[in-house]
Write a protein that holds these residues in place. Sequence first.
Motif, PDB file in Angstrom:
ATOM      1  N   CYS A 151       0.714  -0.165   3.405  1.00 42.08           N
ATOM      2  CA  CYS A 151      -0.624   1.029   3.706  1.00 42.08           C
ATOM      3  C   CYS A 151      -0.300   2.159   3.687  1.00 42.08           C
ATOM      4  CB  CYS A 151      -1.247   0.050   4.311  1.00 42.08           C
ATOM      5  SG  CYS A 151      -3.258   0.745   3.929  1.00 42.08           S
ATOM      6  N   THR A 152      -0.652   2.817   2.384  1.00 39.77           N
ATOM      7  CA  THR A 152      -0.018   4.628   2.658  1.00 39.77           C
ATOM      8  C   THR A 152      -1.536   4.857   1.617  1.00 39.77           C
ATOM      9  OG1 THR A 152       1.292   6.001   1.485  1.00 39.77           O
ATOM     10  CG2 THR A 152       1.007   3.460   0.028  1.00 39.77           C
ATOM     11  N   GLY A 153      -0.678   6.123   1.944  1.00 38.86           N
ATOM     12  CA  GLY A 153      -1.969   7.492   1.153  1.00 38.86           C
ATOM     13  C   GLY A 153      -1.296   7.766  -0.078  1.00 38.86           C
ATOM     14  N   ARG A 154      -0.261   7.538  -0.277  1.00 39.98           N
ATOM     15  CA  ARG A 154       1.042   7.662  -1.242  1.00 39.98           C
ATOM     16  C   ARG A 154       0.445   6.641  -2.946  1.00 39.98           C
ATOM     17  NH1 ARG A 154       7.008   8.872  -1.599  1.00 39.98           N
ATOM     18  NH2 ARG A 154       7.406   9.195   0.005  1.00 39.98           N
ATOM     19  N   PRO A 155       0.099   7.908  -4.115  1.00 37.66           N
ATOM     20  CA  PRO A 155      -0.128   6.461  -5.406  1.00 37.66           C
ATOM     21  C   PRO A 155       0.631   5.797  -4.661  1.00 37.66           C
ATOM     22  CG  PRO A 155       0.392   9.262  -5.512  1.00 37.66           C
ATOM     23  CD  PRO A 155      -0.026   8.508  -4.848  1.00 37.66           C
ATOM     24  N   LEU A 156       0.414   4.784  -6.049  1.00 38.93           N
ATOM     25  CA  LEU A 156       1.797   3.669  -6.685  1.00 38.93           C
ATOM     26  C   LEU A 156       3.237   4.955  -6.795  1.00 38.93           C
ATOM     27  CD1 LEU A 156       3.120   0.689  -6.342  1.00 38.93           C
ATOM     28  CD2 LEU A 156       2.005   0.682  -8.387  1.00 38.93           C
ATOM     29  N   SER A 157       2.532   5.169  -7.725  1.00 45.73           N
ATOM     30  CA  SER A 157       3.880   6.343  -8.353  1.00 45.73           C
ATOM     31  C   SER A 157       4.804   6.618  -7.738  1.00 45.73           C
ATOM     32  CB  SER A 157       3.005   7.108  -9.458  1.00 45.73           C
ATOM     33  OG  SER A 157       2.121   7.856  -9.205  1.00 45.73           O
ATOM     34  N   MET A 158       3.861   7.048  -6.359  1.00 52.08           N
ATOM     35  CA  MET A 158       4.972   7.731  -5.754  1.00 52.08           C
ATOM     36  C   MET A 158       5.825   6.987  -4.058  1.00 52.08           C
ATOM     37  SD  MET A 158       3.409  11.274  -4.257  1.00 52.08           S
ATOM     38  CE  MET A 158       5.151  11.994  -3.247  1.00 52.08           C
ATOM     39  N   VAL A 159       5.783   5.663  -5.048  1.00 50.50           N
ATOM     40  CA  VAL A 159       6.361   4.625  -3.564  1.00 50.50           C
ATOM     41  C   VAL A 159       7.456   4.727  -4.123  1.00 50.50           C
ATOM     42  CG1 VAL A 159       6.014   2.602  -2.122  1.00 50.50           C
ATOM     43  CG2 VAL A 159       4.031   4.245  -3.049  1.00 50.50           C
ATOM     44  N   PRO A 160       8.128   4.923  -4.002  1.00 54.35           N
ATOM     45  CA  PRO A 160      10.183   4.294  -4.460  1.00 54.35           C
ATOM     46  C   PRO A 160      10.479   3.059  -4.041  1.00 54.35           C
ATOM     47  CG  PRO A 160      10.541   6.225  -2.608  1.00 54.35           C
ATOM     48  CD  PRO A 160       8.843   5.735  -2.697  1.00 54.35           C
ATOM     49  N   GLY A 161      11.171   3.162  -5.281  1.00 54.25           N
ATOM     50  CA  GLY A 161      11.780   1.796  -5.368  1.00 54.25           C
ATOM     51  C   GLY A 161      12.499   0.492  -4.011  1.00 54.25           C
ATOM     52  N   HIS A 162      12.872   1.471  -3.541  1.00 56.18           N
ATOM     53  CA  HIS A 162      13.547   1.260  -2.833  1.00 56.18           C
ATOM     54  C   HIS A 162      13.305   1.849  -0.885  1.00 56.18           C
ATOM     55  CE1 HIS A 162      13.984   5.726  -2.156  1.00 56.18           C
ATOM     56  NE2 HIS A 162      13.443   5.718  -0.608  1.00 56.18           N
ATOM     57  N   ILE A 163      12.019   1.820  -1.282  1.00 56.24           N
ATOM     58  CA  ILE A 163      10.516   1.279   0.143  1.00 56.24           C
ATOM     59  C   ILE A 163      10.937  -0.389  -0.168  1.00 56.24           C
ATOM     60  CG2 ILE A 163       8.802   2.123   1.074  1.00 56.24           C
ATOM     61  CD1 ILE A 163      10.706   3.777   1.975  1.00 56.24           C
ATOM     62  N   LEU A 164      10.010  -0.283  -1.324  1.00 57.16           N
ATOM     63  CA  LEU A 164       9.581  -1.357  -1.433  1.00 57.16           C
ATOM     64  C   LEU A 164      10.604  -2.574  -1.227  1.00 57.16           C
ATOM     65  CD1 LEU A 164       7.127  -1.112  -4.630  1.00 57.16           C
ATOM     66  CD2 LEU A 164       6.626  -1.344  -2.172  1.00 57.16           C
ATOM     67  N   ASP A 165      11.528  -2.216  -1.820  1.00 58.61           N
ATOM     68  CA  ASP A 165      13.585  -3.066  -1.855  1.00 58.61           C
ATOM     69  C   ASP A 165      12.728  -3.952   0.140  1.00 58.61           C
ATOM     70  OD1 ASP A 165      13.822  -2.656  -4.419  1.00 58.61           O
ATOM     71  OD2 ASP A 165      15.675  -1.239  -3.430  1.00 58.61           O
ATOM     72  N   ALA A 166      12.663  -3.528   0.918  1.00 54.97           N
ATOM     73  CA  ALA A 166      12.730  -4.729   2.026  1.00 54.97           C
ATOM     74  C   ALA A 166      11.825  -5.244   1.602  1.00 54.97           C
ATOM     75  CB  ALA A 166      11.469  -4.294   3.068  1.00 54.97           C
ATOM     76  N   GLY A 167      10.946  -6.174   0.815  1.00 54.41           N
ATOM     77  CA  GLY A 167      10.140  -7.259   0.282  1.00 54.41           C
ATOM     78  C   GLY A 167       8.777  -7.230   1.167  1.00 54.41           C
ATOM     79  N   PHE A 168       7.567  -7.006   0.060  1.00 58.74           N
ATOM     80  CA  PHE A 168       6.623  -6.873   1.467  1.00 58.74           C
ATOM     81  C   PHE A 168       5.562  -8.311  -0.036  1.00 58.74           C
ATOM     82  CE2 PHE A 168       7.702  -2.853   2.137  1.00 58.74           C
ATOM     83  CZ  PHE A 168       7.537  -2.274   3.487  1.00 58.74           C
ATOM     84  N   ASP A 169       4.659  -8.753   0.898  1.00 60.45           N
ATOM     85  CA  ASP A 169       3.412  -8.898   0.841  1.00 60.45           C
ATOM     86  C   ASP A 169       2.368  -8.627   0.007  1.00 60.45           C
ATOM     87  OD1 ASP A 169       3.653 -12.020   1.857  1.00 60.45           O
ATOM     88  OD2 ASP A 169       4.508 -10.193   3.480  1.00 60.45           O
ATOM     89  N   GLY A 170       2.367  -7.419  -0.587  1.00 56.10           N
ATOM     90  CA  GLY A 170       1.197  -6.479  -1.508  1.00 56.10           C
ATOM     91  C   GLY A 170       1.531  -5.298  -0.627  1.00 56.10           C
ATOM     92  N   THR A 171       0.641  -4.945  -1.531  1.00 51.10           N
ATOM     93  CA  THR A 171       0.308  -2.498  -1.384  1.00 51.10           C
ATOM     94  C   THR A 171      -0.746  -2.456  -1.426  1.00 51.10           C
ATOM     95  OG1 THR A 171       0.922  -2.252  -3.713  1.00 51.10           O
ATOM     96  CG2 THR A 171       2.947  -2.496  -2.218  1.00 51.10           C
TER      97      THR A 171
END
Length: 287
Positions: A46-66
Amino acid sequence: MSSQTQRPRAIFLDIDGTYADHGLAPEAHVDAVRTARKLGHRVFVCTGRPLSMVPGHILDAGFDGTITGAGARVEVGGEVLRDARFEPRLAARLVETLDAHGAAYILEAPEALHGRTGVDRRLREVLGPIFAGRPQHDGILSTDVDPLEDILGPMQYSDDLRATSYAKISCFDSPVPLTRLLADFGPGVGLIPSSLSALGDRAGEIFMAGTHKAVGIQVVEARLGLDRADIVAIGDSANDIEMLEYAAVGIAVEGGHPAVLAVADRITAPPAGNGVALAFRELGLLG
């Protein structure tokens, strides 16, 4: 405590200064997310960043959504549930006003960041000294991510941005205080201070009034049938205030924005102190 461990929770995590620092998340945070999800809890970015600024290595942990763009965009299980943008005429007027005052800004959209040709030079001049002053090593975290490249990497440049579709504006340098620059736009446009406090009132985030992280959480809540009593939120910045207020358990990061600390139910450590993992453990989310 036993009641906390027996029912699934939905946890919403800010990225910068909360889940990660300098663009990197400590292994303890990655492990905490994975363990909590294995135990049946749901965990969301749940971030202020747009999706275009969320690095893949952050999402690699595995989340249920963004939830990105501070509530503007919501995605769960690969389905986009919300994608709000400024109304085109208002979007063009904001760009014209920023350009007329010679401001250095970025338009944030899920698919890319947009800047005027040459704004990268302005950003290097303004942000370079601030980022250079940051510590090179922060506890267990290294600084392999260049914070300037973190911003400039997803950028697309144009001489005319008036027709660009976007959800939020990050202004880094305005010769006129932003409160004055936006005075004629009325209640439809909101402004919060930049997370880079050294930039002062010439910087900030311009957003669609009524759009914030709690709005994104409500979209997820409705889709998944969540109980508000089971919602946990962790954050540190001004754009986390509504999120922490809405959650049943709002957790602020030590050293965060004073207004965030004021509304929090609990305080946890920053990323270098494994604060997210500590909070998960204290809430019984790790078994």
